[in-house]
Structures are given as structure tokens and as C-alpha cells.
Scaffold this motif. Structure first.
Motif, mmCIF file in Angstrom:
data_model
loop_
_atom_site.group_PDB
_atom_site.id
_atom_site.type_symbol
_atom_site.label_atom_id
_atom_site.label_comp_id
_atom_site.label_asym_id
_atom_site.label_seq_id
_atom_site.Cartn_x
_atom_site.Cartn_y
_atom_site.Cartn_z
ATOM 1 N N ASP A 103 -2.350 -51.713 -68.538
ATOM 2 C CA ASP A 103 -3.664 -51.085 -68.832
ATOM 3 C C ASP A 103 -3.913 -50.766 -70.153
ATOM 4 O O ASP A 103 -3.069 -49.902 -70.742
ATOM 5 C CB ASP A 103 -3.327 -49.758 -67.750
ATOM 6 C CG ASP A 103 -4.999 -49.433 -67.845
ATOM 7 O OD1 ASP A 103 -5.963 -49.595 -68.767
ATOM 8 O OD2 ASP A 103 -5.168 -48.280 -67.020
ATOM 9 N N ILE B 146 1.174 -57.761 -66.456
ATOM 10 C CA ILE B 146 0.672 -56.365 -65.891
ATOM 11 C C ILE B 146 0.512 -55.462 -67.223
ATOM 12 O O ILE B 146 1.402 -55.431 -68.134
ATOM 13 C CB ILE B 146 1.584 -55.672 -65.075
ATOM 14 C CG1 ILE B 146 1.011 -54.554 -64.309
ATOM 15 C CG2 ILE B 146 3.104 -55.631 -65.431
ATOM 16 C CD1 ILE B 146 -0.138 -54.600 -63.194
ATOM 17 N N PHE C 64 -3.885 -57.628 -66.247
ATOM 18 C CA PHE C 64 -4.100 -56.746 -64.930
ATOM 19 C C PHE C 64 -3.842 -55.344 -64.867
ATOM 20 O O PHE C 64 -2.589 -54.973 -65.174
ATOM 21 C CB PHE C 64 -3.674 -57.464 -63.874
ATOM 22 C CG PHE C 64 -4.322 -58.716 -63.471
ATOM 23 C CD1 PHE C 64 -5.177 -59.140 -62.796
ATOM 24 C CD2 PHE C 64 -3.450 -60.096 -64.158
ATOM 25 C CE1 PHE C 64 -5.593 -60.231 -62.666
ATOM 26 C CE2 PHE C 64 -3.999 -61.133 -64.145
ATOM 27 C CZ PHE C 64 -5.164 -61.354 -63.277
ATOM 28 N N SER C 65 -4.852 -54.438 -64.709
ATOM 29 C CA SER C 65 -4.485 -53.030 -64.819
ATOM 30 C C SER C 65 -3.818 -52.437 -63.611
ATOM 31 O O SER C 65 -3.732 -51.347 -63.500
ATOM 32 C CB SER C 65 -5.888 -52.349 -65.229
ATOM 33 O OG SER C 65 -6.806 -52.576 -64.370
ATOM 34 N N THR C 66 -3.960 -53.153 -62.526
ATOM 35 C CA THR C 66 -3.132 -52.618 -61.175
ATOM 36 C C THR C 66 -2.261 -53.888 -60.808
ATOM 37 O O THR C 66 -2.475 -54.883 -60.972
ATOM 38 C CB THR C 66 -4.124 -52.301 -60.208
ATOM 39 O OG1 THR C 66 -4.833 -53.466 -59.796
ATOM 40 C CG2 THR C 66 -5.272 -51.283 -60.801
ATOM 41 N N LEU C 67 -1.368 -53.448 -60.242
ATOM 42 C CA LEU C 67 -0.246 -54.489 -59.391
ATOM 43 C C LEU C 67 -1.181 -55.194 -58.174
ATOM 44 O O LEU C 67 -1.091 -56.255 -57.834
ATOM 45 C CB LEU C 67 0.756 -53.806 -58.815
ATOM 46 C CG LEU C 67 2.141 -53.666 -59.519
ATOM 47 C CD1 LEU C 67 3.039 -52.582 -58.869
ATOM 48 C CD2 LEU C 67 2.682 -55.085 -60.189
ATOM 49 N N VAL D 240 7.393 -58.768 -63.217
ATOM 50 C CA VAL D 240 6.117 -57.782 -63.174
ATOM 51 C C VAL D 240 6.557 -56.591 -62.504
ATOM 52 O O VAL D 240 6.142 -55.414 -63.070
ATOM 53 C CB VAL D 240 5.119 -58.575 -62.275
ATOM 54 C CG1 VAL D 240 3.938 -57.634 -62.093
ATOM 55 C CG2 VAL D 240 4.583 -59.789 -63.042
ATOM 56 N N ALA E 67 6.142 -53.073 -64.689
ATOM 57 C CA ALA E 67 4.927 -52.288 -64.162
ATOM 58 C C ALA E 67 4.962 -50.870 -64.486
ATOM 59 O O ALA E 67 3.945 -49.961 -65.065
ATOM 60 C CB ALA E 67 4.642 -52.476 -62.623
ATOM 61 N N LEU F 62 -3.027 -58.060 -59.756
ATOM 62 C CA LEU F 62 -2.210 -59.297 -60.175
ATOM 63 C C LEU F 62 -1.312 -59.700 -58.904
ATOM 64 O O LEU F 62 -1.305 -61.246 -59.002
ATOM 65 C CB LEU F 62 -1.060 -58.704 -60.937
ATOM 66 C CG LEU F 62 -0.138 -59.819 -61.615
ATOM 67 C CD1 LEU F 62 0.120 -59.265 -63.148
ATOM 68 C CD2 LEU F 62 0.906 -59.792 -60.860
ATOM 69 N N ARG F 63 -1.225 -59.162 -57.910
ATOM 70 C CA ARG F 63 -0.638 -59.771 -56.870
ATOM 71 C C ARG F 63 -1.871 -60.797 -56.121
ATOM 72 O O ARG F 63 -1.200 -61.918 -55.615
ATOM 73 C CB ARG F 63 -0.121 -58.725 -55.741
ATOM 74 C CG ARG F 63 1.073 -58.029 -56.397
ATOM 75 C CD ARG F 63 1.724 -57.004 -55.182
ATOM 76 N NE ARG F 63 2.816 -56.635 -55.554
ATOM 77 C CZ ARG F 63 3.034 -54.895 -55.581
ATOM 78 N NH1 ARG F 63 1.914 -54.507 -55.127
ATOM 79 N NH2 ARG F 63 4.074 -54.583 -55.959
#
Length: 252
Positions: free
Chosen positions: A59, A57, A138-141, A188, A192, A144-145
Motif C-alpha cells: 500500500d 503487494i 496491489f493494496s490488498t491480498l 507475496v 504482505a 493481488l490473488r
């Protein structure tokens, strides 16, 4: 809350509060790259170097507020001396880099890729170096989820059902993969707030202290303690100092 309690209960004692951001290996003293233990971003670097962390995770359009350990120590010593001299009851200093000399996350990641492409740690069964691949971020959770659920969680659930159907034949393998997945997702969630943090810390008090110290140093020739984040070349620091320090002091 701890700082508030200190303010209420300090009595006649002078109090200096130092708030460093993410502390990384030393820039110069006692020697470049020194550290004790794995720090915040180092777990990600080690995971990538060992090729057990293909994505994470973060950005890369944001900055990461890091500060070398010796800069923090120097700032602490000068701040304590200044507090004794000025007799102020309480002063707070942010020892940070995001305002004066921000380190782009993309630069840190690129330095990591470049270093381990040129100095790979991971080896295959025959001792040959494994070809490195760039880590994906990945720029957002949510992104990624979704990715982990599709690529990892769903196959893991299918393996669990197959294990039940075959009376536990794959129990050991399933439990091992399940623990890895749970640990990764926990990691993660933990990282985050750092990887997606958009704030900037104001170090105006520390800048005033730097200017005052420079004046004193020019007047009486006293020993100079460097705690200016603008003195750090982040690309050179991560590639030539910090990452080699991570390898030397945490991987061996």
C-alpha cells in the motif's frame, strides 16, 4: 518470548534489548551503501531491476519503517555504554524511523523507478537495455490473488490440462512455470505483513538516550555517534546510497 526469558534468567547481568525495524544499507559508515546479503526490500528491488517482478503487494499510502545499518550499530554501542553507566537492569530501545522521520512507501518506490529508469540493468538478446516499466502495486491480498488467478493461474491450469492430453509434451515447461508461480505467491504471502503494515514504533527511550548523549558530548567534547533517524533524507538516501549499494553489493 526470548526477551521475557532474558528478563527472568539474566541474574545480575545488565540487559539491553535493541529492536530495529527493517535494516537497510549503511548511511555513512564504513562507507555509504554497504551491506552484506539481500535484505527485506532488496529482493523486490532486484526483481524489478531484472524485470522478473512486474507487480507486488504493498500500500503506497502507508509508510515503511526502515533504518540504515550504521544507525543501528551506533545505537547499540551507545545503549550498551549507557546501561553500564546507569546500571539499569533492563532497557528496551526501538531503533526505528516511523515516528521521528517516516519514509513514505510511495517515495521509496518512486526512487526505485527513477534510479532504474536512468540506470537500467536488464538487457535484451542483443545487449541493448530493456525499456523499464513501472512496477504495479496491489493494496490488498484479495486484489493481488484475483489478478494472479486470472492472468497466471488459469492459463497455467489450462496448460496443465493440455499437457495431460498430449501425454506430457509440455511437462518441463509446465513444471518450470508452476514452480515460478508457487514461489511468487509464497513471496507475496511472506512480504504482505511488511507491505501492508500500518503500525508505528515508539522510540521514546532512544530519543532520551540521544538527548543525554548530546548533553554529554557538549560537556566533554566526546566523539559523536549518529543514531538520529531525522538526519536521513530518504529521497537522497534511496536514490544515491541504498539502491546503488544494492546493485553494487548484491547484483555482481
Amino acid at each position: 518470548m526470548g526477551e521475557m526469558i532474558m528478563g527472568h534468567l539474566r541474574g545480575r547481568f545488565l540487559v539491553v534489548i535493541i529492536r530495529p525495524s527493517i535494516i537497510t544499507s549503511t548511511l555513512k559508515e564504513p562507507f555509504p551503501g554497504w551491506m552484506e546479503g539481500i535484505r527485506t526490500i532488496d529482493s523486490v528491488m532486484i526483481g524489478y531491476a531484472k524485470q522478473i517482478l512486474p507487480f507486488f503487494i504493498g500500500d503506497l499510502d502507508l509508510i515503511i519503517d526502515v533504518i540504515p545499518g550504521d544507525i543501528v550499530v551506533n545505537a547499540m554501542m551507545v545503549a550498551m555504554a549507557a546501561q553500564l553507566k546507569d546500571q539499569q537492569p533492563q532497557t528496551i530501545y526501538h531503533v526505528t524511523s516511523s515516528l521521528r522521520n517516516p519514509a513514505p512507501s510511495a517515495l521509496v518506490v518512486e526512487s526505485m523507478h527513477r534510479y532504474f529508469f536512468e540506470n537500467p540493468l536488464c538487457k535484451g538478446r542483443n545487449g541493448e537495455h530493456v525499456r523499464m516499466k513501472k512496477m504495479r502495486f496491489f493494496s490488498t491480498l484479495a486484489q493481488l490473488r484475483f489478478y494472479t488467478a486470472l492472468v497466471y493461474k488459469l492459463p497455467l491450469q489450462m496448460l496443465g490440462l493440455l499437457n495431460i492430453a498430449l501425454c506430457g509434451v509440455f511437462s518441463r515447461y509446465y513444471n518450470k512455470l508452476s514452480r515460478k508461480y508457487i514461489f511468487f505467491m509464497h513471496m507475496v504471502e511472506l512480504y504482505a505483513p511488511y507491505g501492508l503494515f500500518k503500525g508505528c514504533f515508539d522510540d521514546t527511550n532512544l530519543e532520551r538516550l540521544r538527548m543525554a548523549m548530546n548533553t554529554d558530548q557538549n560537556n566533554n567534547g566526546s566523539y559523536y555517534l549518529d543514531f538520529d533517524p531525522k538526519s536521513v533524507d530518504w529521497d537522497d538516501y534511496f536514490y544515491r546510497v541504498h539502491i546503488p549499494g544494492v546493485v553494487k553489493y548484491t547484483c555482481h
